[in-house]
Design a protein around this motif. Sequence first.
Motif, PDB file in Angstrom:
ATOM      1  N   GLN A  37     -25.327  56.285   5.652  1.00  0.00           N
ATOM      2  CA  GLN A  37     -25.725  57.633   5.227  1.00  0.00           C
ATOM      3  C   GLN A  37     -24.837  58.040   4.974  1.00  0.00           C
ATOM      4  OE1 GLN A  37     -29.278  56.837   4.998  1.00  0.00           O
ATOM      5  NE2 GLN A  37     -29.323  55.623   5.292  1.00  0.00           N
ATOM      6  N   LEU A  38     -23.776  58.579   4.797  1.00  0.00           N
ATOM      7  CA  LEU A  38     -22.284  58.866   4.511  1.00  0.00           C
ATOM      8  C   LEU A  38     -22.467  59.499   3.172  1.00  0.00           C
ATOM      9  CD1 LEU A  38     -20.239  57.753   7.307  1.00  0.00           C
ATOM     10  CD2 LEU A  38     -21.666  60.035   7.474  1.00  0.00           C
ATOM     11  N   VAL A  39     -22.305  60.190   3.111  1.00  0.00           N
ATOM     12  CA  VAL A  39     -21.946  60.835   1.755  1.00  0.00           C
ATOM     13  C   VAL A  39     -19.846  60.806   1.878  1.00  0.00           C
ATOM     14  CG1 VAL A  39     -21.232  62.371   0.452  1.00  0.00           C
ATOM     15  CG2 VAL A  39     -23.237  62.744   1.459  1.00  0.00           C
ATOM     16  N   GLU A  40     -19.466  59.709   1.024  1.00  0.00           N
ATOM     17  CA  GLU A  40     -18.491  59.270   0.808  1.00  0.00           C
ATOM     18  C   GLU A  40     -17.444  59.008   2.055  1.00  0.00           C
ATOM     19  OE1 GLU A  40     -16.116  62.586  -1.489  1.00  0.00           O
ATOM     20  OE2 GLU A  40     -17.861  62.273  -2.824  1.00  0.00           O
ATOM     21  N   ASP A  41     -18.144  57.923   2.571  1.00  0.00           N
ATOM     22  CA  ASP A  41     -17.490  57.867   3.711  1.00  0.00           C
ATOM     23  C   ASP A  41     -16.988  58.623   5.456  1.00  0.00           C
ATOM     24  OD1 ASP A  41     -18.176  55.270   3.280  1.00  0.00           O
ATOM     25  OD2 ASP A  41     -16.583  54.708   3.117  1.00  0.00           O
ATOM     26  N   VAL A  42     -17.420  59.913   4.817  1.00  0.00           N
ATOM     27  CA  VAL A  42     -17.083  61.130   5.441  1.00  0.00           C
ATOM     28  C   VAL A  42     -17.731  61.616   6.305  1.00  0.00           C
ATOM     29  CG1 VAL A  42     -14.634  61.034   4.551  1.00  0.00           C
ATOM     30  CG2 VAL A  42     -16.536  62.330   4.069  1.00  0.00           C
ATOM     31  N   LEU A  43     -19.086  61.612   5.284  1.00  0.00           N
ATOM     32  CA  LEU A  43     -19.855  63.212   6.025  1.00  0.00           C
ATOM     33  C   LEU A  43     -21.346  62.696   6.354  1.00  0.00           C
ATOM     34  CD1 LEU A  43     -20.243  66.230   5.802  1.00  0.00           C
ATOM     35  CD2 LEU A  43     -20.488  66.687   3.897  1.00  0.00           C
ATOM     36  N   LEU A  44     -21.875  62.961   7.096  1.00  0.00           N
ATOM     37  CA  LEU A  44     -23.139  63.061   7.586  1.00  0.00           C
ATOM     38  C   LEU A  44     -24.086  64.041   7.120  1.00  0.00           C
ATOM     39  CD1 LEU A  44     -25.464  60.818   8.138  1.00  0.00           C
ATOM     40  CD2 LEU A  44     -25.648  61.606  10.448  1.00  0.00           C
ATOM     41  N   ARG A  45     -24.911  64.274   6.056  1.00  0.00           N
ATOM     42  CA  ARG A  45     -25.619  65.375   6.245  1.00  0.00           C
ATOM     43  C   ARG A  45     -26.598  65.139   7.081  1.00  0.00           C
ATOM     44  NH1 ARG A  45     -24.651  65.297   0.279  1.00  0.00           N
ATOM     45  NH2 ARG A  45     -22.704  67.281   0.396  1.00  0.00           N
ATOM     46  N   GLU A  46     -27.483  66.776   7.371  1.00  0.00           N
ATOM     47  CA  GLU A  46     -28.967  66.381   8.444  1.00  0.00           C
ATOM     48  C   GLU A  46     -29.733  66.519   8.005  1.00  0.00           C
ATOM     49  OE1 GLU A  46     -30.558  68.901  11.832  1.00  0.00           O
ATOM     50  OE2 GLU A  46     -29.473  69.734  11.227  1.00  0.00           O
ATOM     51  N   LYS A  47     -29.842  67.303   6.937  1.00  0.00           N
ATOM     52  CA  LYS A  47     -31.185  67.147   6.294  1.00  0.00           C
ATOM     53  C   LYS A  47     -32.140  65.775   5.356  1.00  0.00           C
ATOM     54  CE  LYS A  47     -34.120  68.677   1.818  1.00  0.00           C
ATOM     55  NZ  LYS A  47     -33.459  69.448   0.996  1.00  0.00           N
ATOM     56  N   SER A  48     -30.696  64.743   4.491  1.00  0.00           N
ATOM     57  CA  SER A  48     -30.495  63.787   4.334  1.00  0.00           C
ATOM     58  C   SER A  48     -31.113  62.704   5.089  1.00  0.00           C
ATOM     59  CB  SER A  48     -29.957  63.170   3.174  1.00  0.00           C
ATOM     60  OG  SER A  48     -28.365  63.228   3.834  1.00  0.00           O
ATOM     61  N   PHE A  49     -30.012  62.744   6.399  1.00  0.00           N
ATOM     62  CA  PHE A  49     -30.574  62.408   7.570  1.00  0.00           C
ATOM     63  C   PHE A  49     -31.593  62.069   8.199  1.00  0.00           C
ATOM     64  CE2 PHE A  49     -29.601  60.519  11.661  1.00  0.00           C
ATOM     65  CZ  PHE A  49     -28.821  59.011  11.216  1.00  0.00           C
ATOM     66  N   ARG A  50     -32.672  63.160   8.251  1.00  0.00           N
ATOM     67  CA  ARG A  50     -33.510  63.413   8.904  1.00  0.00           C
ATOM     68  C   ARG A  50     -34.427  62.686   8.208  1.00  0.00           C
ATOM     69  NH1 ARG A  50     -34.529  66.224  13.415  1.00  0.00           N
ATOM     70  NH2 ARG A  50     -32.941  67.114  13.939  1.00  0.00           N
ATOM     71  N   GLU A  51     -34.513  63.028   6.488  1.00  0.00           N
ATOM     72  CA  GLU A  51     -35.592  62.561   5.535  1.00  0.00           C
ATOM     73  C   GLU A  51     -35.101  60.857   5.685  1.00  0.00           C
ATOM     74  OE1 GLU A  51     -36.237  61.325   0.993  1.00  0.00           O
ATOM     75  OE2 GLU A  51     -35.259  63.284   1.677  1.00  0.00           O
ATOM     76  N   TYR A  52     -33.750  59.375   6.218  1.00  0.00           N
ATOM     77  CA  TYR A  52     -34.257  58.896   6.473  1.00  0.00           C
ATOM     78  C   TYR A  52     -34.510  57.788   7.625  1.00  0.00           C
ATOM     79  CZ  TYR A  52     -31.806  55.110   8.802  1.00  0.00           C
ATOM     80  OH  TYR A  52     -30.757  53.313   9.751  1.00  0.00           O
ATOM     81  N   ILE A  53     -34.602  59.082   8.299  1.00  0.00           N
ATOM     82  CA  ILE A  53     -35.641  58.826   9.645  1.00  0.00           C
ATOM     83  C   ILE A  53     -37.116  58.769   9.172  1.00  0.00           C
ATOM     84  CG2 ILE A  53     -35.767  59.826  11.986  1.00  0.00           C
ATOM     85  CD1 ILE A  53     -33.058  58.058  12.065  1.00  0.00           C
ATOM     86  N   SER A  54     -37.146  59.889   9.074  1.00  0.00           N
ATOM     87  CA  SER A  54     -38.691  60.245   8.298  1.00  0.00           C
ATOM     88  C   SER A  54     -38.908  58.943   7.343  1.00  0.00           C
ATOM     89  CB  SER A  54     -38.997  61.541   7.784  1.00  0.00           C
ATOM     90  OG  SER A  54     -38.633  61.769   7.369  1.00  0.00           O
ATOM     91  N   THR A  55     -38.522  58.499   7.333  1.00  0.00           N
ATOM     92  CA  THR A  55     -39.071  57.893   5.198  1.00  0.00           C
ATOM     93  C   THR A  55     -38.759  55.622   6.247  1.00  0.00           C
ATOM     94  OG1 THR A  55     -37.344  57.898   4.222  1.00  0.00           O
ATOM     95  CG2 THR A  55     -38.728  59.125   3.926  1.00  0.00           C
ATOM     96  N   THR A  56     -37.766  55.623   7.394  1.00  0.00           N
ATOM     97  CA  THR A  56     -37.306  54.509   7.487  1.00  0.00           C
ATOM     98  C   THR A  56     -39.225  53.833   8.188  1.00  0.00           C
ATOM     99  OG1 THR A  56     -35.353  54.703   7.243  1.00  0.00           O
ATOM    100  CG2 THR A  56     -35.827  52.649   8.983  1.00  0.00           C
ATOM    101  N   ASP A  57     -38.656  52.388   7.827  1.00  0.00           N
ATOM    102  CA  ASP A  57     -40.240  51.723   8.564  1.00  0.00           C
ATOM    103  C   ASP A  57     -39.487  51.197   9.581  1.00  0.00           C
ATOM    104  OD1 ASP A  57     -42.469  49.699   9.511  1.00  0.00           O
ATOM    105  OD2 ASP A  57     -42.232  48.869   7.225  1.00  0.00           O
ATOM    106  N   TRP A  58     -39.706  51.763  10.695  1.00  0.00           N
ATOM    107  CA  TRP A  58     -39.178  51.240  12.221  1.00  0.00           C
ATOM    108  C   TRP A  58     -39.530  50.116  12.530  1.00  0.00           C
ATOM    109  CZ3 TRP A  58     -34.242  52.930  12.220  1.00  0.00           C
ATOM    110  CH2 TRP A  58     -34.117  53.989  11.513  1.00  0.00           C
ATOM    111  N   SER A  59     -41.145  49.964  12.326  1.00  0.00           N
ATOM    112  CA  SER A  59     -41.598  48.354  12.922  1.00  0.00           C
ATOM    113  C   SER A  59     -40.599  47.362  12.722  1.00  0.00           C
ATOM    114  CB  SER A  59     -42.899  48.434  12.647  1.00  0.00           C
ATOM    115  OG  SER A  59     -43.236  48.815  11.098  1.00  0.00           O
TER     116      SER A  59
END
Length: 169
Positions: A37-59
């Motif tokens: 989920q990192l940008v260039e292996d160094v940066l985590l962007r909150e907006k895209s990370f929250r999108e990852y959390i909300s769109t992942t099928d955790w089931s």
Amino acid sequence: MSNDTIINKVEQSGLITINLEDFYPEGERKVIDIREQLVEDVLLREKSFREYISTTDWSTYQDCYVAVYCSVDAVIPHWAYMLVASAFEPCAGLVFFGNAEALECKLFEDVIDKMDVQSYQDARIIIKGCSDKPVPAAAYFYLTAKLRPIAKSIMFGEPCSTVPVFKKK
């Protein structure tokens, strides 16, 4: 005069063999590497990370043992791990902060912590060394520490070839 009776000296010795493989926690293991989920292996962007959390099928992690970690040396905000833990809460069997190897150690530590070892009081114990399932070295460590106060002796290996670990004086 020959004696045709086979005597099992190991059985008569009173040795108790413990096979850690018998305590292997059954269940699927999965790993989430925050690095993905990192940008260039160094940066985590909150907006895209929250999108990852909300769109992942955790089931898909239902009843699994899940290790969550980051495989690169990046500064991950604490809230990111909190979001992942929160997403897993309703489905995963166990969510663990660490890599796959650390997860296995944790699973065995939990099993060994719950063991009732009173039946091993003053016993001569062999902790079996070979197994078909992945038993981490930490499991041998935890079991030895748990048995040491009560066992008469602890050995490692097979009944025909053991390494002495502890003997009560």
